[in-house]
Enzyme design. Structure first.
Site, PDB file in Angstrom:
ATOM      1  N   LYS A 157       0.799  -1.227   0.000  1.00  0.00           N
ATOM      2  CA  LYS A 157       0.000   0.000   0.000  1.00  0.00           C
ATOM      3  C   LYS A 157       0.832   1.278   0.000  1.00  0.00           C
ATOM      4  O   LYS A 157       0.347   2.338  -0.400  1.00  0.00           O
ATOM      5  CB  LYS A 157      -0.970   0.004   1.176  1.00  0.00           C
ATOM      6  CG  LYS A 157      -2.085  -1.013   0.987  1.00  0.00           C
ATOM      7  CD  LYS A 157      -3.401  -0.451   1.427  1.00  0.00           C
ATOM      8  CE  LYS A 157      -4.557  -1.371   1.114  1.00  0.00           C
ATOM      9  NZ  LYS A 157      -4.417  -2.729   1.698  1.00  0.00           N
ATOM     10  N   SER A 169      -8.466  -0.132   7.665  1.00  0.00           N
ATOM     11  CA  SER A 169      -8.342  -1.153   8.701  1.00  0.00           C
ATOM     12  C   SER A 169      -6.892  -1.352   9.088  1.00  0.00           C
ATOM     13  O   SER A 169      -6.586  -2.138   9.949  1.00  0.00           O
ATOM     14  CB  SER A 169      -8.927  -2.465   8.196  1.00  0.00           C
ATOM     15  OG  SER A 169      -8.194  -2.911   7.085  1.00  0.00           O
ATOM     16  N   GLU A 191      -9.906 -13.900  -2.786  1.00  0.00           N
ATOM     17  CA  GLU A 191     -10.474 -13.238  -1.613  1.00  0.00           C
ATOM     18  C   GLU A 191     -10.950 -14.271  -0.597  1.00  0.00           C
ATOM     19  O   GLU A 191     -11.111 -15.442  -0.915  1.00  0.00           O
ATOM     20  CB  GLU A 191     -11.589 -12.264  -2.016  1.00  0.00           C
ATOM     21  CG  GLU A 191     -12.779 -12.906  -2.658  1.00  0.00           C
ATOM     22  CD  GLU A 191     -13.855 -11.906  -3.037  1.00  0.00           C
ATOM     23  OE1 GLU A 191     -13.782 -10.722  -2.654  1.00  0.00           O
ATOM     24  OE2 GLU A 191     -14.801 -12.323  -3.705  1.00  0.00           O
ATOM     25  N   GLY A 248     -15.893 -13.258   2.630  1.00  0.00           N
ATOM     26  CA  GLY A 248     -16.097 -11.948   1.994  1.00  0.00           C
ATOM     27  C   GLY A 248     -15.953 -12.099   0.494  1.00  0.00           C
ATOM     28  O   GLY A 248     -15.066 -11.520  -0.116  1.00  0.00           O
ATOM     29  N   ASP A 279     -17.602 -11.077  -2.027  1.00  0.00           N
ATOM     30  CA  ASP A 279     -18.373 -10.121  -2.837  1.00  0.00           C
ATOM     31  C   ASP A 279     -17.770  -9.894  -4.222  1.00  0.00           C
ATOM     32  O   ASP A 279     -18.496  -9.791  -5.212  1.00  0.00           O
ATOM     33  CB  ASP A 279     -18.472  -8.780  -2.106  1.00  0.00           C
ATOM     34  CG  ASP A 279     -17.105  -8.225  -1.762  1.00  0.00           C
ATOM     35  OD1 ASP A 279     -16.486  -8.755  -0.810  1.00  0.00           O
ATOM     36  OD2 ASP A 279     -16.624  -7.314  -2.461  1.00  0.00           O
ATOM     37  N   SER A 321       1.172  -9.771  -0.333  1.00  0.00           N
ATOM     38  CA  SER A 321       0.902  -8.334  -0.329  1.00  0.00           C
ATOM     39  C   SER A 321       1.249  -7.601   0.956  1.00  0.00           C
ATOM     40  O   SER A 321       1.376  -6.382   0.945  1.00  0.00           O
ATOM     41  CB  SER A 321      -0.568  -8.101  -0.679  1.00  0.00           C
ATOM     42  OG  SER A 321      -1.395  -8.877   0.157  1.00  0.00           O
TER      43      SER A 321
HETATM   44  C1  LIG Z   1      -5.184  -3.711   1.388  1.00  0.00           C
HETATM   45  C2  LIG Z   1      -4.576  -5.028   1.311  1.00  0.00           C
HETATM   46  C3  LIG Z   1      -5.019  -5.981   0.371  1.00  0.00           C
HETATM   47  C4  LIG Z   1      -6.179  -5.734  -0.543  1.00  0.00           C
HETATM   48  O1  LIG Z   1      -5.902  -4.714  -1.458  1.00  0.00           O
HETATM   49  P1  LIG Z   1      -7.083  -4.072  -2.310  1.00  0.00           P
HETATM   50  O2  LIG Z   1      -6.418  -3.126  -3.217  1.00  0.00           O
HETATM   51  O3  LIG Z   1      -8.019  -3.415  -1.354  1.00  0.00           O
HETATM   52  O4  LIG Z   1      -7.760  -5.197  -3.011  1.00  0.00           O
HETATM   53  C5  LIG Z   1      -4.359  -7.180   0.288  1.00  0.00           C
HETATM   54  N1  LIG Z   1      -3.332  -7.470   1.113  1.00  0.00           N
HETATM   55  C6  LIG Z   1      -2.889  -6.605   2.032  1.00  0.00           C
HETATM   56  C7  LIG Z   1      -1.751  -7.003   2.899  1.00  0.00           C
HETATM   57  C8  LIG Z   1      -3.496  -5.345   2.164  1.00  0.00           C
HETATM   58  O5  LIG Z   1      -3.039  -4.500   3.083  1.00  0.00           O
END
Ligand SMILES: *Cc1c(COP(=O)(O)O)cnc(C)c1O
Length: 326
Positions: A59, A84, A210, A214, A216, A310
């Site tokens: 992010k 969050s 996902e 959740g 969706d 991620s």
């Molecule tokens: C925010 C986040 C996601 C999901 O990312 P989106 O762009 O909202 O789909 C996945 N993994 C981690 C670690 C995140 O912080």
């Protein structure tokens, strides 16, 4: 269906620009491989470790890309984000680097590790109750009162473009892929990754993963109508998002090959594999894509597979509770 004519969707060119803006500020994270994981799946797996990104998740890429482009007077007034956790940390850190005041609206029950890290980056934190309060309303009121710019966690062209730079680096480093999987919450990472793969590895199938509770985005993808979910019960706290967004829904429909879901038990099995066998500290949301492959929800035999890990902001006090799910 949203009306695409009224929305300017980001393109691969925006990812290139984002890559230039974040160069030297964001980490170029390592790509890891594992013979054990390859043997288990009969494939060649490439794990892009955004766990080692600044702020502990991908992010930071989008947050910095968004903040650095704000006009000077907005940079002085500041920004507000609701998140969050990882987006909060990313905006906290990017704002600290750029000298931009920032207010973060966080759920009172978000993992302690994420709350503490956000505070350490010097952001002002406003807590809300995930079950009773409307975080967007709180964020917007703060924005109005103080002239702050709202930095959304995924539904923003600069956030999507920044997120896409991770997949761009991965493909640049390892070459073309047959399949690329990413976790999916609001779909920013998935959308950006799909745009990057389409440009750099034509023919690569991009899949979003996902949590089952959740699902969706999977239902939205299948029905081509935006579906939502309310406070899903899953350990993947970064993917508890209510729905895809105005930008990410059309991007996912247009560029993603398929969606998969993973239940929490399967996710925990993958988490322990990543921790114990690969020595990679990944958080539950960060392991969604890996779980789909490692737990063989998808046949990838013979394929070159990119997996985005991620994020790595694990609340270690939760590990016993997660193990109990096995
Ligand atoms: C925010 C986040 C996601 C999901 O990312 P989106 O762009 O909202 O789909 C996945 N993994 C981690 C670690 C995140 O912080």
């Amino acid at each position: 269906m949203p009306e695409p004519a009224t929305i300017a969707l980001p393109t691969y060119a925006d990812i290139e620009l984002a890559a230039q803006r974040i160069a030297g500020v964001a980490h170029r994270t390592p790509v890891m491989t594992s013979r054990t994981a390859n043997a288990r799946t009969h494939a060649q797996l490439f794990f892009k470790c955004e766990t080692f990104q600044r702020g502990g998740a991908f992010k930071f890429r989008g947050a910095y890309n968004a903040l650095v482009q704000l006009p000077d007077d907005q940079k002085r007034r500041g920004v507000v984000a609701f998140s969050s956790g990882n987006h909060a940390q990313a905006v906290g850190l990017a704002g600290q680097i750029l000298g931009i005041p920032r207010v973060i609206v966080m759920p009172a029950d978000s993992p302690e590790v994420k709350r503490r890290a956000t505070a350490e980056y010097g952001a002002e934190i406003v807590l809300y109750d995930r079950l009773t309060d409307d975080r967007e309303a709180i964020g917007r009121r703060l924005a109005d009162e103080r002239g702050l710019a709202v930095i959304p966690p995924y539904d923003h062209p600069a956030i999507v473009a920044g997120a896409g730079t991770a997949a761009r680096e991965l493909i640049e480093e390892v070459g073309p892929l047959d399949v690329l999987l990413t976790p999916c919450g609001g779909g920013g990472l998935l959308s950006g990754s799909a745009l990057a793969a389409e440009a750099l590895s034509p023919g690569c199938r991009v899949l979003g993963v996902e949590p089952l509770a959740g699902d969706d985005a999977t239902r939205s993808f299948r029905s081509k109508t935006l579906q939502s979910v309310r406070n899903p019960d899953t350990i993947a706290d970064g993917a508890r998002t209510a729905s895809l967004g105005r930008l990410t829904f059309p991007l996912v429909l247009g560029h993603v090959a398929d969606m998969l879901t993973v239940d929490d038990r399967t996710l925990v099995r993958a988490l322990f594999f990543l921790w114990e066998r690969m020595k990679l500290i990944v958080e539950p949301t960060g392991a969604l894509a890996a779980a789909a492959v490692l737990e063989r929800l998808l046949d990838v035999r013979g394929a070159r597979v990119g997996i985005i890990l991620s994020g790595g902001n694990v609340d270690l006090s939760q590990v016993q509770a997660w193990r109990a799910l096995l």
